[in-house]
Design a protein around this motif. Structure first.
Motif, PDB file in Angstrom:
ATOM      1  N   HIS A 158       0.853  -1.198   0.000  1.00 23.38           N
ATOM      2  CA  HIS A 158       0.000   0.000   0.000  1.00 23.38           C
ATOM      3  C   HIS A 158       0.887   1.246   0.000  1.00 23.38           C
ATOM      4  O   HIS A 158       1.351   1.691   1.043  1.00 23.38           O
ATOM      5  CB  HIS A 158      -0.928   0.004   1.223  1.00 23.38           C
ATOM      6  N   HIS A 184       1.715   5.279  -2.128  1.00 26.73           N
ATOM      7  CA  HIS A 184       1.281   6.347  -3.046  1.00 26.73           C
ATOM      8  C   HIS A 184       2.540   7.104  -3.481  1.00 26.73           C
ATOM      9  O   HIS A 184       2.963   8.037  -2.812  1.00 26.73           O
ATOM     10  CB  HIS A 184       0.317   7.303  -2.347  1.00 26.73           C
ATOM     11  N   HIS A 213      -6.465  -0.481   5.436  1.00 22.80           N
ATOM     12  CA  HIS A 213      -6.557   0.206   6.741  1.00 22.80           C
ATOM     13  C   HIS A 213      -7.345  -0.638   7.741  1.00 22.80           C
ATOM     14  O   HIS A 213      -6.791  -1.117   8.703  1.00 22.80           O
ATOM     15  CB  HIS A 213      -7.131   1.622   6.624  1.00 22.80           C
ATOM     16  N   ASP A 249       0.958   2.767   3.461  1.00 18.58           N
ATOM     17  CA  ASP A 249       0.416   4.077   3.061  1.00 18.58           C
ATOM     18  C   ASP A 249       1.526   5.117   2.875  1.00 18.58           C
ATOM     19  O   ASP A 249       1.274   6.314   3.017  1.00 18.58           O
ATOM     20  CB  ASP A 249      -0.629   4.588   4.066  1.00 18.58           C
TER      21      ASP A 249
HETATM   22 ZN   LIG Z   1      -3.603   4.984   0.965  1.00 24.71          ZN
END
Ligand SMILES: [Zn+2]
Length: 466
Positions: free
Chosen positions: A123, A125, A313, A380
């Motif tokens: 996960h 970005h 999450h 994340d």
């Molecule tokens: Zn994310």
């Protein structure tokens, strides 16, 4: 940091993934055959972007012996001491006990190190530079062009690789269109260094649910997702995103979090059950998987019922939904560190719920482990700046009840399984990509050592050396 500029040069014929992306020349029939195979595999819908194994041997084969003080196996999470890994071109050709080739010229001496499979973050970005507050996020979408964001992403993927992440799943560009497809391509073609990638492109949410929000109605602003309403628009967006290179479909299934009196994390579901089911059905019909951002009760429940493949999450997951996840084989990608990283900043900006969510998340994580849900490592990264090492996630997983061996497995063999690349990455085994990292000391005793990876090899190419 590697010093010889290897990744800025033209990819060598033995550089694995780069090889099949080159434009074929007429005097390269073998290469042409490989490209045909890749085309056939992709055209007939197997693994996007995975090159076939190259069985041919020649005197040009590049052999390297890596002598490891110990090797942690990605599948078992257990260590084996004194091991030699033989790398042929971009693949592991053998794993042998002992110092199998003492004094050999082409040996990398990691006898003081613990070797592991290249780490996998499911996960990330790469187009985002941290967004503790809405203002941080809005600024990136309003004041940075997609082109500039793509330039920053090239730095982020290099960082990810140097931290030891040789594979990542990037779960949407946050308003930067299809730039992740181009970043992945530049890596695969050997233009820039970075992990092998699966990408989700633009993601989806419904009208009024995803930033940028709160601007005057007559001011058009960009959105961090493709806005879709209704089952048909959902199907159309899936088709469109796949046609532009999406390996995964990402949906945002909830927002608006608050803690109920009974301690349950309540949310506002975004998509209706019908919309979600249509998106999942269309993605699966086209042999793509669906990642669902789902933080609270309803978002998780609707996602699990719609048949998504991964819950992202999952701060609160009801026991009944954990059971369904076990039954469906749905992965839980927990992203703990980012929650801690943004909590105080978001509380200061008027959303104290983010502080309370941490203890709820811990309880869910422990219940998920007990229920036997498959937990894959995901951080994340990008939600926190890429200057922070995403490997900080490991310490949280261990603090919340995993053994170091389990945490390592979540970032190697389990993560590879989530990606559908179990036969390519996730363990150091004959035939798999030579994606190997190493640390000084024993991460099974001190998991934080993984924040200090000092050797990185991807595709048989040394990126970083102690
Ligand atoms: Zn994310």
């Amino acid at each position: 940091m590697q010093k010889d500029g290897r990744w800025s040069s033209v990819p060598s014929p033995s550089s694995g993934q780069a090889k099949f992306n080159r434009r074929p020349k007429s005097h390269e029939p073998a290469l042409y055959r490989e490209m045909f195979l890749v085309w056939a595999v992709c055209a007939f819908g197997f693994l996007p972007g995975i090159p076939p194994r190259v069985a041919a041997q020649s005197s040009a084969d590049k052999i390297v012996h890596i002598h490891c003080g110990s090797l942690i196996e990605g599948k078992t999470g257990e260590a084996r001491s004194n091991v030699t890994v033989v790398v042929k071109n971009d693949r592991v050709s053998e794993v042998i006990s002992g110092d199998a080739f003492p004094g050999a010229a082409n040996t990398i001496d990691l006898s003081q190190e613990t070797c592991l499979p290249g780490l996998i973050d499911t996960h990330t970005h790469v187009l985002l530079q941290g967004d503790v507050t809405a203002a941080d996020y809005d600024e990136q979408l309003l004041k940075q062009s997609t082109e500039y964001r793509a330039i920053l992403a090239t730095v982020n993927v290099r960082r990810a690789l140097e931290y030891g992440f040789t594979t990542i799943r990037d779960v949407e560009t946050e308003g930067a269109g299809y730039a992740d497809v181009d970043v992945k391509r530049a890596i695969n073609e050997g233009v820039i260094p970075g992990p092998r990638m699966q990408v989700a492109t633009r993601a989806m949410d419904v009208t009024g649910a995803y930033p940028l929000l709160g601007y005057a109605p007559n001011v058009p602003v960009p959105h961090g997702v493709e806005v879709v309403d209704g089952a048909d628009e959902g199907r159309k967006a899936v088709r469109e995103q796949i046609s532009h290179g999406a390996d995964w479909i990402k949906v945002y299934s909830d927002r608006g979090y608050r803690v109920r009196e009974d301690g349950v994390l309540d949310d506002i579901p975004t998509f209706t059950a019908e919309e979600l089911k249509a998106i999942v059905d269309e993605a699966h019909r086209e042999r793509r998987k669906v990642a669902s951002h789902a933080i609270g009760l309803h978002g998780v429940h609707n996602s699990v019922e719609a048949g998504v493949d991964t819950i992202e999450h999952g701060d609160y997951i009801a026991d009944g939904d954990l059971k369904t996840m076990v039954a469906h084989g749905t992965y839980y990608v927990n992203t703990i560190y980012v929650g801690d990283y943004v909590a105080q900043g978001r509380a200061a900006a008027g959303a104290p719920v983010w502080v309370k969510m941490l203890s709820i998340h811990e309880d869910t994580f422990r219940r998920a482990m007990k229920a036997g849900v498959k937990i894959a490592f995901g951080t994340d990264a990008g939600g926190f700046p890429w200057t922070e090492n995403p490997a900080k996630e490991f310490a949280y997983m261990v603090k919340w009840g995993m053994t170091p061996g389990q945490a390592i497995r979540s970032a190697t063999s389990t993560a590879a399984e989530l990606l559908g690349w179990s036969d390519q990455v996730g363990s150091v085994e004959t035939g798999k990509y030579a994606d190997i990292v190493a640390v000084a000391g024993d991460p099974l005793k001190d998991i934080t050592l993984l924040e200090h990876v000092n050797f990185v090899m991807k595709n048989g190419v040394v990126i970083k050396h102690p």
